[in-house]
Scaffold this active site. Structure first.
Site, PDB file in Angstrom:
ATOM      1  N   HIS A 201      19.104  36.204  46.930  1.00  0.00           N
ATOM      2  CA  HIS A 201      18.458  35.600  48.097  1.00  0.00           C
ATOM      3  C   HIS A 201      17.051  35.089  47.792  1.00  0.00           C
ATOM      4  O   HIS A 201      16.560  34.183  48.445  1.00  0.00           O
ATOM      5  CB  HIS A 201      18.484  36.566  49.282  1.00  0.00           C
ATOM      6  CG  HIS A 201      19.844  36.619  49.895  1.00  0.00           C
ATOM      7  ND1 HIS A 201      20.764  37.568  49.535  1.00  0.00           N
ATOM      8  CD2 HIS A 201      20.459  35.786  50.764  1.00  0.00           C
ATOM      9  CE1 HIS A 201      21.896  37.329  50.192  1.00  0.00           C
ATOM     10  NE2 HIS A 201      21.733  36.254  50.942  1.00  0.00           N
ATOM     11  N   GLU A 443      34.071  35.768  52.668  1.00  0.00           N
ATOM     12  CA  GLU A 443      33.284  36.020  51.457  1.00  0.00           C
ATOM     13  C   GLU A 443      33.721  37.294  50.744  1.00  0.00           C
ATOM     14  O   GLU A 443      33.087  37.735  49.798  1.00  0.00           O
ATOM     15  CB  GLU A 443      31.792  36.053  51.786  1.00  0.00           C
ATOM     16  CG  GLU A 443      31.390  36.984  52.912  1.00  0.00           C
ATOM     17  CD  GLU A 443      29.903  36.895  53.257  1.00  0.00           C
ATOM     18  OE1 GLU A 443      29.121  36.334  52.481  1.00  0.00           O
ATOM     19  OE2 GLU A 443      29.536  37.420  54.326  1.00  0.00           O
ATOM     20  N   ASP A 467      28.948  35.315  47.781  1.00  0.00           N
ATOM     21  CA  ASP A 467      29.566  36.634  47.732  1.00  0.00           C
ATOM     22  C   ASP A 467      31.018  36.569  47.293  1.00  0.00           C
ATOM     23  O   ASP A 467      31.488  37.447  46.576  1.00  0.00           O
ATOM     24  CB  ASP A 467      29.466  37.319  49.101  1.00  0.00           C
ATOM     25  CG  ASP A 467      28.094  37.937  49.294  1.00  0.00           C
ATOM     26  OD1 ASP A 467      27.634  38.618  48.350  1.00  0.00           O
ATOM     27  OD2 ASP A 467      27.478  37.734  50.343  1.00  0.00           O
ATOM     28  N   CYS A 514      29.286  27.577  53.323  1.00  0.00           N
ATOM     29  CA  CYS A 514      27.831  27.688  53.396  1.00  0.00           C
ATOM     30  C   CYS A 514      27.266  28.406  52.172  1.00  0.00           C
ATOM     31  O   CYS A 514      26.086  28.700  52.110  1.00  0.00           O
ATOM     32  CB  CYS A 514      27.389  28.369  54.688  1.00  0.00           C
ATOM     33  SG  CYS A 514      27.997  30.044  54.845  1.00  0.00           S
TER      34      CYS A 514
HETATM   35  C1  PEP Z   1      27.381  33.616  50.770  1.00  0.00           C
HETATM   36  O1  PEP Z   1      27.657  34.780  50.485  1.00  0.00           O
HETATM   37  O2  PEP Z   1      27.852  32.635  50.170  1.00  0.00           O
HETATM   38  C2  PEP Z   1      26.459  33.318  51.876  1.00  0.00           C
HETATM   39  C3  PEP Z   1      26.255  32.095  52.274  1.00  0.00           C
HETATM   40  O3  PEP Z   1      25.787  34.355  52.433  1.00  0.00           O
HETATM   41  P1  PEP Z   1      24.556  35.082  51.721  1.00  0.00           P
HETATM   42  O4  PEP Z   1      24.129  34.240  50.548  1.00  0.00           O
HETATM   43  O5  PEP Z   1      23.472  35.215  52.726  1.00  0.00           O
HETATM   44  O6  PEP Z   1      25.126  36.400  51.297  1.00  0.00           O
HETATM   45 MG    MG Z   2      27.167  36.391  51.792  1.00  0.00          MG
END
Ligand code: PEP
Ligand code: MG
Length: 593
Positions: A201, A443, A467, A514
């Site tokens: 993140h 995910e 994920d 996403c």
């Molecule tokens: C993902 O896991 O691809 C996602 C968009 O969520 P995050 O990156 O916040 O885990």
């Molecule tokens: Mg995620």
């Protein structure tokens, strides 16, 4: 600009993971997050006044540092978190802290450090024994003030990212998402770390904020002292130490080209995201903080496909209240109107910790009490968020999305709580959108495998590849040692994506992506071929993806993905995709910088 003091050969190149593109040229600023230790020692009578004075000076210095941080933050979006600083200022004024410490120096002949340590321990004991959970949790504020006082007593600089007063490139062993969100973009022009993976993140946030960065350099903190002149090449994952005059010139030219390319891409913002055969794909922005909305709009986002609501819960001791959340969500929804905003319910845990709010001592947090698992356990906290999201739905187009769903029972549990929140609001006479779409992130491999069952429960899917890849391939997304195994084009991932898209199509629900895979234009054609309706990404990537999208047809994507799905190894798939995309778009996929 080349510093004489730096004993590093010119143009030393360190190679890490390219976390966020762009070039940053400047000097390093090391951030050391080690905890301070206090050494206790007996002092002579003659030393007493000096030690008391040292302690009082440390208190005074701590106060002015906090006030400085306060004024640096006040004009920024994060001003709402200022009460943390106010709490720390109040602790510094606490008579017991001051009196007890000076009494220990004066009466027990303890050095200032030792006396302070004893007083802090006493404070902590008192707090630990308090029944009231809220008051007990204030202990971390004492810890943090104690740490500051000790640093000042020992004459060591504070490691705040907020108070930096000049343009620097931060060097740190590791930066948390909470650290990254505190960064003042006018001052922190780049950062590099020992640890981290491309979809951690911290890296995601850096891309959203447009801060060039290289992570996973492993030994950068040990090798690069503060004040070293460096160049960060965030697209190639290079850190050049002590650059020569020629390298400076070369990178200044690259920086200029990068800016030109950015301007050229920005001109695509107002064009529609439509293929040659008239297929429209919604290109949205992923947003962590509400102050990223103007940026998302500038890059032409047609909505927010992922609002990572948990970022509101970081860097603070108490969760935001329901009203506070409504204010924040509403500002995003109204700014984005008439486009939709997908608010993802809390995804705390994994690598996003709010130490005061969620559990921190799990041995395997990625597979632990993260996201909906945590929310379904902390039902009061979750309900307050659901109420806030429902209330926001009265002010614009809101979609609600649940993260880390692993099976049907979980989504039903979420919907039950949502129904409770709805009923409460109805009883209170508060307006909500009765048709607010409900979706889930796909995910977790189990969710991909039962996508057909899940599709009956919801209005939309959004694939979180960050994920999904991590869990499918058993590769920690934040671990630089296994980053080479993190393969979006692994045959298993392509098959999972195909299964998810087919299930969505059959159930006639929309399917978006996403995860970071959506932001790489190299994959745009195959995602189109798989049947995604929406791609959501860090806003600066939107024009790059749109550029490709506008030059292709869906059937070309369908043909290409069919070819790739017939291949057995990632290497073969990579080669074929590279060749195909480079043939279609010569030069576009060569990292320019
Ligand atoms: C993902 O896991 O691809 C996602 C968009 O969520 P995050 O990156 O916040 O885990
Ligand atoms: Mg995620």
């Amino acid at each position: 600009m080349v510093s004489e003091k730096i004993d590093i050969p010119q143009d030393t190149l360190l190679v890490g993971i390219a976390a966020s593109p762009g070039i940053a040229i400047g000097q390093t600023y090391s951030v050391d997050r080690e905890r301070m230790s206090a050494v206790e020692r007996r002092i002579a009578v003659a030393e007493v006044p000096g030690q008391i004075q040292a302690f009082m000076q440390a208190v005074q210095l701590s106060r002015s540092q906090l006030e400085e941080v306060r004024s640096a933050v006040s004009d920024r979006e994060l001003a709402e978190h200022l009460y943390i600083i106010d709490t720390h200022l109040l602790i510094l004024e606490d008579q017991m802290l001051l009196d007890e410490t000076t009494a220990l120096i004066r009466d027990e002949f303890l050095n200032a450090e030792g006396a302070l340590k004893r007083t802090l321990q006493k404070f902590e004991k008192v707090f630990d024994s308090i029944e009231d959970e809220y008051l007990r949790e204030r202990r971390s504020d004492i810890d943090s003030v104690g740490e500051r006082l000790l640093r000042n007593l020992k004459g060591q600089s504070q490691q705040s990212l907020v108070g930096i007063d000049r343009q620097v490139i931060v060097v740190a062993h590791e930066l948390s998402p909470a650290d990254t969100m505190q960064m003042d973009r006018a001052k922190i022009i780049g950062f590099v770390t020992d640890l981290g993976g491309r979809t951690s993140h911290t890296a995601i946030l850096a891309r959203s904020l447009g801060i060039p960065s290289v992570i996973g350099l492993e030994t950068v903190t040990a090798r690069v002292p503060s004040g070293t002149p460096v160049i960060v090449d965030g697209a190639l994952g290079y850190l050049v130490l002590n650059p020569s005059a020629e390298t400076y010139r070369e990178y200044e030219e690259k920086q200029r080209l990068y800016m030109n390319r950015e301007t050229e891409l920005l001109s695509l913002s107002s064009l529609s995201a439509e293929t040659l055969d008239g297929c429209r794909i919604r290109l949205c922005g992923n947003v962590e903080l509400s102050d990223e909305i103007p940026l998302a709009m500038r890059y032409g986002a047609e909505g927010v496909g992922l609002f990572r609501s948990e970022f509101m819960y970081l860097n603070r001791t108490l969760p935001p209240t329901e009203d506070e959340q409504v204010v924040a969500y509403r500002s995003v929804v109204e700014a984005m109107a008439p486009h939709p905003v997908t608010i993802r319910s809390l995804d705390l845990g994994g690598d996003k910790f709010a130490p005061e709010i969620n559990v921190t001592d799990e041995s395997n947090p990625a597979m632990g009490l993260r996201a909906v698992r945590f929310s379904l356990k902390e039902r009061r906290l979750f309900k307050s968020q659901l109420r806030a999201i429902l209330r926001t739905s009265a002010f614009g187009r809101v979609r609600l999305m649940f993260p880390m769903i692993s099976g049907v029972a979980e989504i039903r549990a979420c919907k039950d709580l949502l129904a409770e929140a709805r009923a409460e609001l109805a009883a209170e006479g508060i307006a909500v959108d009765p048709d607010m779409p409900i979706g889930i992130m796909i995910e977790i491999p189990s969710a991909a495998l039962i996508a057909d069952l899940l599709a009956r429960e919801v209005d939309f899917f959004s694939v979180g590849t960050n994920d999904l890849i991590q869990y499918c391939l058993a590769v920690d997304r934040g671990n630089e040692h296994v980053a080479y195994l993190y393969e979006p084009l692994h045959p298993a991932i392509l098959r999972a994506l195909q299964t998810i898209c087919r299930a969505a199509r059959q159930a006639q629900i929309s399917v978006g992506m996403c995860g970071e895979m959506a932001s790489d234009p190299l994959y745009t054609l195959i995602l189109l071929g798989l049947g995604f309706d929406e791609l959501s990404m860090n806003p600066p990537s939107i024009p790059r993806v749109k550029e490709v999208l506008r030059l292709v047809r869906r059937d070309e994507g369908e043909r290409l993905i069919a070819e790739l799905l017939s291949m057995a190894t990632t290497a073969e798939i990579n080669r074929h995709l590279d060749a195909e995309m480079n043939r279609r778009f010569p030069g576009l996929f060569k990292p320019l910088l």
